[in-house]
Design a protein around this motif. Sequence first.
Motif, PDB file in Angstrom:
ATOM      1  N   ASP A 252      -2.121  -7.113   8.777  1.00 51.38           N
ATOM      2  CA  ASP A 252      -1.678  -7.436   7.519  1.00 51.38           C
ATOM      3  C   ASP A 252      -2.164  -6.426   6.535  1.00 51.38           C
ATOM      4  O   ASP A 252      -2.044  -6.640   5.216  1.00 51.38           O
ATOM      5  N   LEU A 253      -3.112  -5.394   6.811  1.00 55.15           N
ATOM      6  CA  LEU A 253      -3.478  -4.264   6.122  1.00 55.15           C
ATOM      7  C   LEU A 253      -2.470  -3.263   5.856  1.00 55.15           C
ATOM      8  O   LEU A 253      -2.519  -2.504   4.770  1.00 55.15           O
ATOM      9  N   GLU A 254      -1.392  -3.248   6.348  1.00 56.65           N
ATOM     10  CA  GLU A 254      -0.058  -2.510   6.534  1.00 56.65           C
ATOM     11  C   GLU A 254       0.321  -2.474   4.950  1.00 56.65           C
ATOM     12  O   GLU A 254       0.786  -1.368   4.420  1.00 56.65           O
ATOM     13  N   LYS A 255       0.277  -3.685   4.380  1.00 57.12           N
ATOM     14  CA  LYS A 255       0.813  -3.716   3.110  1.00 57.12           C
ATOM     15  C   LYS A 255      -0.137  -4.396   2.000  1.00 57.12           C
ATOM     16  O   LYS A 255       0.151  -4.691   0.760  1.00 57.12           O
ATOM     17  N   LEU A 256      -1.388  -4.133   2.385  1.00 50.69           N
ATOM     18  CA  LEU A 256      -2.621  -4.260   1.607  1.00 50.69           C
ATOM     19  C   LEU A 256      -2.400  -3.670  -0.083  1.00 50.69           C
ATOM     20  O   LEU A 256      -2.613  -4.069  -1.144  1.00 50.69           O
ATOM     21  N   TRP A 257      -2.006  -2.290   0.145  1.00 49.22           N
ATOM     22  CA  TRP A 257      -2.090  -1.495  -0.998  1.00 49.22           C
ATOM     23  C   TRP A 257      -0.384  -0.752  -0.958  1.00 49.22           C
ATOM     24  O   TRP A 257      -0.097  -0.276  -0.058  1.00 49.22           O
ATOM     25  N   ILE A 258       0.390  -0.883  -2.090  1.00 48.05           N
ATOM     26  CA  ILE A 258       1.600  -0.258  -2.537  1.00 48.05           C
ATOM     27  C   ILE A 258       1.303   0.936  -3.003  1.00 48.05           C
ATOM     28  O   ILE A 258       0.916   0.728  -4.001  1.00 48.05           O
ATOM     29  N   LEU A 259       1.275   2.158  -2.307  1.00 50.83           N
ATOM     30  CA  LEU A 259       0.776   3.335  -3.075  1.00 50.83           C
ATOM     31  C   LEU A 259       2.176   4.205  -3.493  1.00 50.83           C
ATOM     32  O   LEU A 259       2.851   4.411  -2.543  1.00 50.83           O
ATOM     33  N   ASP A 260       2.283   4.590  -4.686  1.00 47.80           N
ATOM     34  CA  ASP A 260       3.285   5.403  -5.234  1.00 47.80           C
ATOM     35  C   ASP A 260       2.884   6.878  -4.793  1.00 47.80           C
ATOM     36  O   ASP A 260       1.778   7.299  -5.309  1.00 47.80           O
TER      37      ASP A 260
ATOM     38  N   LEU B 120     -19.779 -10.519   1.256  1.00 49.92           N
ATOM     39  CA  LEU B 120     -18.759 -10.208   0.034  1.00 49.92           C
ATOM     40  C   LEU B 120     -18.404  -8.640   0.595  1.00 49.92           C
ATOM     41  O   LEU B 120     -19.063  -7.781   0.289  1.00 49.92           O
ATOM     42  N   TYR B 121     -17.171  -8.822   0.764  1.00 50.98           N
ATOM     43  CA  TYR B 121     -16.623  -7.229   1.523  1.00 50.98           C
ATOM     44  C   TYR B 121     -15.480  -6.667   0.416  1.00 50.98           C
ATOM     45  O   TYR B 121     -14.631  -7.505  -0.130  1.00 50.98           O
ATOM     46  N   VAL B 122     -15.782  -5.544  -0.327  1.00 52.46           N
ATOM     47  CA  VAL B 122     -14.664  -4.916  -0.987  1.00 52.46           C
ATOM     48  C   VAL B 122     -14.214  -3.701  -0.369  1.00 52.46           C
ATOM     49  O   VAL B 122     -15.031  -2.826  -0.099  1.00 52.46           O
ATOM     50  N   ALA B 123     -12.913  -3.825  -0.337  1.00 49.17           N
ATOM     51  CA  ALA B 123     -12.019  -2.660   0.250  1.00 49.17           C
ATOM     52  C   ALA B 123     -11.352  -1.774  -1.014  1.00 49.17           C
ATOM     53  O   ALA B 123     -10.955  -2.363  -2.077  1.00 49.17           O
ATOM     54  N   ARG B 124     -11.307  -0.561  -0.807  1.00 45.10           N
ATOM     55  CA  ARG B 124     -10.654   0.295  -1.493  1.00 45.10           C
ATOM     56  C   ARG B 124      -9.452   1.200  -1.034  1.00 45.10           C
ATOM     57  O   ARG B 124      -9.798   1.533   0.304  1.00 45.10           O
ATOM     58  N   ASN B 125      -8.388   1.424  -1.683  1.00 46.43           N
ATOM     59  CA  ASN B 125      -7.461   2.158  -0.902  1.00 46.43           C
ATOM     60  C   ASN B 125      -8.101   3.534  -0.456  1.00 46.43           C
ATOM     61  O   ASN B 125      -8.799   4.121  -1.202  1.00 46.43           O
TER      62      ASN B 125
END
Length: 290
Positions: A280-288, A116-121
Amino acid sequence: MMESDHKKPSYQNHNGFLMPMGFPPEGFISGINYQAQPDDIFVVTYPKCGTTWTLYMIWLICHDGEPLPVTKTLNDEFPHLEEVGQEKVINLPFPRVIKTHLPYDLTPYHPQAKYLYVARNPFDCVVSFYHHTKGFVKHYDFAEGTFDDFFECFLAGAVDFGDYFDNLLPWSEHKNDDNVLFLTYEQMKADPKKAIIQIANFLGDYFADKIQNQEVLQKVLDQSSFESMSQDQERWSSKRPAHMTPFIRRGKVGDWKNYFSPEQVKRLTKKFKLRTAGTDLEKLWILDQK
């Protein structure tokens, strides 16, 4: 201030791999040589990406939503592989739940084990990692370090457990494997109930059946909330000096905006785009980033 003038945390160098000062080299060597078993459950993260939260969700699922007693610590129940070594892990009851921050190529592997892998920005990750490093004085000798100091180390990958992207990218390449569940911290924060159900279903029918009981599911949700976990914090880690920030600090998405300079935003964004280009990580987070 020149980059070389920045204060740096202290680490142990285990064959080129940086580790906290309190981690014995023999634990690291033993840990990476552990032979994974078919029933093993590995919870894998880069540091400060939701490790303790995810582990506690699993504890609660296993124990029908009943909280961890204040007389126990989560590390005793779900030990950190590269800290304690394989002997303690081997002696765990089945199914073994094992914590690790190792990159994919160093993590003990079995095709029937679950990962179980958890990623964070990376923006929120570096802020949380900074407070973590500053708080554990005996592990890092960084109590007087600043965020700017730590940011330089993080950007260079000169922090414990190595470069953030060297951990994230190889694991993300395996996110569609049958024995891997890839979640993000942000997804879990947005819908923790969904995350609990996903985790239980991934772990198997025995665990999935438990949370079919709506009372149990609600207890898991309540007990794993920030409000609940911010109490009795010695269950999660060793005691910190009273003036230091607690181990469970804020648990928010977007706290990085209170720390980053515009130049730091540009630099980390540039590295993120460079390292994730073509994935596909390029759009994993949409950061303001305003």
